[in-house]
Design an enzyme around this catalytic site. Structure first.
Site, PDB file in Angstrom:
ATOM      1  N   SER A 151      13.038  39.515   1.436  1.00  0.00           N
ATOM      2  CA  SER A 151      13.144  40.967   1.588  1.00  0.00           C
ATOM      3  C   SER A 151      13.345  41.340   3.055  1.00  0.00           C
ATOM      4  O   SER A 151      12.968  40.591   3.964  1.00  0.00           O
ATOM      5  CB  SER A 151      11.878  41.646   1.060  1.00  0.00           C
ATOM      6  OG  SER A 151      10.790  41.391   1.949  1.00  0.00           O
ATOM      7  N   ASP A 160       6.271  10.210  15.591  1.00  0.00           N
ATOM      8  CA  ASP A 160       5.566  10.094  14.320  1.00  0.00           C
ATOM      9  C   ASP A 160       4.118  10.563  14.440  1.00  0.00           C
ATOM     10  O   ASP A 160       3.640  11.359  13.618  1.00  0.00           O
ATOM     11  CB  ASP A 160       5.609   8.645  13.831  1.00  0.00           C
ATOM     12  CG  ASP A 160       5.082   8.489  12.424  1.00  0.00           C
ATOM     13  OD1 ASP A 160       5.809   8.866  11.485  1.00  0.00           O
ATOM     14  OD2 ASP A 160       3.951   8.005  12.248  1.00  0.00           O
ATOM     15  N   HIS A 173       6.923   1.309  11.498  1.00  0.00           N
ATOM     16  CA  HIS A 173       6.181   2.156  12.429  1.00  0.00           C
ATOM     17  C   HIS A 173       6.119   1.401  13.744  1.00  0.00           C
ATOM     18  O   HIS A 173       5.900   0.178  13.765  1.00  0.00           O
ATOM     19  CB  HIS A 173       4.781   2.408  11.874  1.00  0.00           C
ATOM     20  CG  HIS A 173       3.997   3.469  12.576  1.00  0.00           C
ATOM     21  ND1 HIS A 173       4.576   4.474  13.316  1.00  0.00           N
ATOM     22  CD2 HIS A 173       2.649   3.680  12.656  1.00  0.00           C
ATOM     23  CE1 HIS A 173       3.635   5.266  13.801  1.00  0.00           C
ATOM     24  NE2 HIS A 173       2.457   4.802  13.419  1.00  0.00           N
ATOM     25  N   GLY A 190       0.801  -1.206   0.000  1.00  0.00           N
ATOM     26  CA  GLY A 190       0.000   0.000   0.000  1.00  0.00           C
ATOM     27  C   GLY A 190       0.835   1.257   0.000  1.00  0.00           C
ATOM     28  O   GLY A 190       1.243   1.746  -1.059  1.00  0.00           O
ATOM     29  N   GLU A 198       3.278  30.280  -2.306  1.00  0.00           N
ATOM     30  CA  GLU A 198       4.606  30.845  -2.073  1.00  0.00           C
ATOM     31  C   GLU A 198       5.393  29.997  -1.085  1.00  0.00           C
ATOM     32  O   GLU A 198       6.600  29.815  -1.229  1.00  0.00           O
ATOM     33  CB  GLU A 198       4.489  32.290  -1.577  1.00  0.00           C
ATOM     34  CG  GLU A 198       5.838  32.992  -1.497  1.00  0.00           C
ATOM     35  CD  GLU A 198       5.726  34.489  -1.259  1.00  0.00           C
ATOM     36  OE1 GLU A 198       6.767  35.128  -1.066  1.00  0.00           O
ATOM     37  OE2 GLU A 198       4.584  35.017  -1.270  1.00  0.00           O
ATOM     38  N   ASP A 258      -1.793   0.136  10.223  1.00  0.00           N
ATOM     39  CA  ASP A 258      -1.871  -0.282  11.625  1.00  0.00           C
ATOM     40  C   ASP A 258      -3.098  -1.153  11.864  1.00  0.00           C
ATOM     41  O   ASP A 258      -3.018  -2.187  12.539  1.00  0.00           O
ATOM     42  CB  ASP A 258      -1.900   0.947  12.538  1.00  0.00           C
ATOM     43  CG  ASP A 258      -0.611   1.760  12.458  1.00  0.00           C
ATOM     44  OD1 ASP A 258       0.467   1.148  12.312  1.00  0.00           O
ATOM     45  OD2 ASP A 258      -0.679   2.998  12.530  1.00  0.00           O
ATOM     46  N   ALA A 259      -4.235  -0.759  11.307  1.00  0.00           N
ATOM     47  CA  ALA A 259      -5.454  -1.557  11.459  1.00  0.00           C
ATOM     48  C   ALA A 259      -5.313  -2.899  10.743  1.00  0.00           C
ATOM     49  O   ALA A 259      -5.758  -3.939  11.256  1.00  0.00           O
ATOM     50  CB  ALA A 259      -6.652  -0.793  10.925  1.00  0.00           C
ATOM     51  N   GLY A 260      -4.692  -2.878   9.567  1.00  0.00           N
ATOM     52  CA  GLY A 260      -4.469  -4.119   8.824  1.00  0.00           C
ATOM     53  C   GLY A 260      -3.554  -5.079   9.563  1.00  0.00           C
ATOM     54  O   GLY A 260      -3.747  -6.306   9.511  1.00  0.00           O
ATOM     55  N   GLN A 261      -2.548  -4.557  10.259  1.00  0.00           N
ATOM     56  CA  GLN A 261      -1.646  -5.407  11.044  1.00  0.00           C
ATOM     57  C   GLN A 261      -2.397  -6.121  12.158  1.00  0.00           C
ATOM     58  O   GLN A 261      -2.161  -7.311  12.424  1.00  0.00           O
ATOM     59  CB  GLN A 261      -0.512  -4.567  11.632  1.00  0.00           C
ATOM     60  CG  GLN A 261       0.502  -4.099  10.607  1.00  0.00           C
ATOM     61  CD  GLN A 261       1.633  -3.300  11.233  1.00  0.00           C
ATOM     62  OE1 GLN A 261       1.809  -3.282  12.440  1.00  0.00           O
ATOM     63  NE2 GLN A 261       2.399  -2.611  10.389  1.00  0.00           N
TER      64      GLN A 261
END
Length: 347
Positions: free
Chosen positions: A270, A208, A124, A39, A248, A100-103
């Site tokens: 400036s 993080d 992570h 992912g 900018e 994290d949720a998938g882990q």
């Protein structure tokens, strides 16, 4: 390791000079690196490792968009691309790069393939640090290591292809084999890190989560929105408000900061801009310091992790996320931004 002076504090870092790619390949010559998840971080890390000469396979669910993306990126089903369980079985180093949720969801399936002597790699510290909430508790007979590039997988890949690199942190949570540190550093070099600085899993995730919610994403959007609103409320046009607020900064000033630092950027503006910035920056610091302190306390207490797990694990998470992103995307400020970007020379 090299000792570098960071603002008066001596820190040890690993550079490509101390730990060249040839050494990394030697350390990992007998390893099969299985990248689980394709992912955000998976593609950049997997492709960089492959291009640097390491033995890499990818584990992903068949009939998914990410499986198709892996095929499009050159991973070959049955040779370098496998179902998650088969890749985990084949790998000696398991790069656990799902969300994290998938882990949390996959952990009960994955842990059976983490046989003695293997390494479990994270980018992570979330799953390990908040183990009471995630349930991710590795067995004692495997290495548990971390390499966290300081940017997205997309940036990691782009910089690699440009002959550059992202800085990364690395950490050792568990050294069962005596090789964990060498494995982590070699992988950090292999994925394309510019240099590596050491941390631990808790500090990585605390910094993080604070950074994502703070200056990197949450705070910058909040500051953009506030200044844009002030300008619009005082009669400035959308194009003027957006150019002075965002364009900018991103196109002119941030590249100068990246090149040589904030003082150098100030010196190349400036004298009127210099005076105003020097007069006002401390007021903004004073105004935001309590918010950052509150944010860090929330991270440290596990409240941010709990909120992330609860919201990201719901069945309608994607729909709710899309709705929130749509609100950003369709706001006047970012609609003005889309028009401004189209007018950039060369577009």
């Amino acid at each position: 390791m090299a000792t570098i002076n960071f603002g008066g504090v001596q820190e040890e870092v690993v550079t490509r000079e101390e730990f060249p790619m040839e050494k990394a390949r030697e350390v990992l010559k007998d390893e099969v690196i299985a990248v689980i998840g394709y992912g955000v971080q998976g593609p950049g890390q997997a492709l960089n490792l492959k291009d640097n000469g390491f033995n890499v396979i990818v584990g992903q669910r068949k009939n998914s968009k990410t499986w198709d993306k892996a095929v499009a990126d050159g991973w070959v089903p049955g040779q370098t691309l496998f179902e998650i369980e088969e890749a985990a079985q084949k790998g000696t180093i398991i790069q656990f790069l799902l969300s994290d949720a998938g882990q949390i969801t996959l952990w009960p399936t994955l842990k059976q393939y983490l046989t003695p002597g293997k390494a479990l790699y994270f980018s992570h510290g979330f799953g390990i640090t908040y183990k009471e909430q995630t349930g991710i508790i590795p067995a004692a007979d495997i290495d548990v290591i971390l390499v966290a590039p300081k940017g997205s997988g997309t940036s990691l890949r782009r910089l690699f292809l440009a002959g550059q690199g992202l800085n990364s942190s690395f950490a050792i949570f568990q050294d069962a084999t005596g090789k964990a540190r060498q494995r982590a550093i070699a992988l950090g070099i292999g994925v394309g890190s510019g240099y590596l600085f050491e941390t631990d899993f808790k500090k990585e995730v605390f910094s993080d989560l604070t950074g994502e919610r703070g200056s990197l994403m949450g705070a910058i959007q909040g500051i953009f929105a506030a200044q844009y609103q002030t300008l619009r409320s005082n009669g400035h046009s959308p194009s003027e408000a957006f150019n002075e607020t965002v364009e900018e900064l991103t196109q002119s000033l941030m590249p100068l900061v990246a090149e040589n630092g904030m003082d150098w950027m100030y010196a190349n503006c400036s004298t009127t801009a210099q005076r105003g910035a020097l007069d006002w920056w401390k007021k903004f610091k004073e105004a935001t310091q309590p918010v950052f302190d509150e944010l860090y306390a929330s991270v440290a207490a596990g409240k941010e992790a709990a909120r992330s797990i609860a919201s990201n694990s719901t069945a309608d998470y994607r729909e709710k996320l899309d709705a929130e992103l749509k609100e950003l995307r369709e706001s006047e400020m970012w609609q003005a931004g889309a028009a401004v970007r189209k007018l950039r020379p060369g577009k």
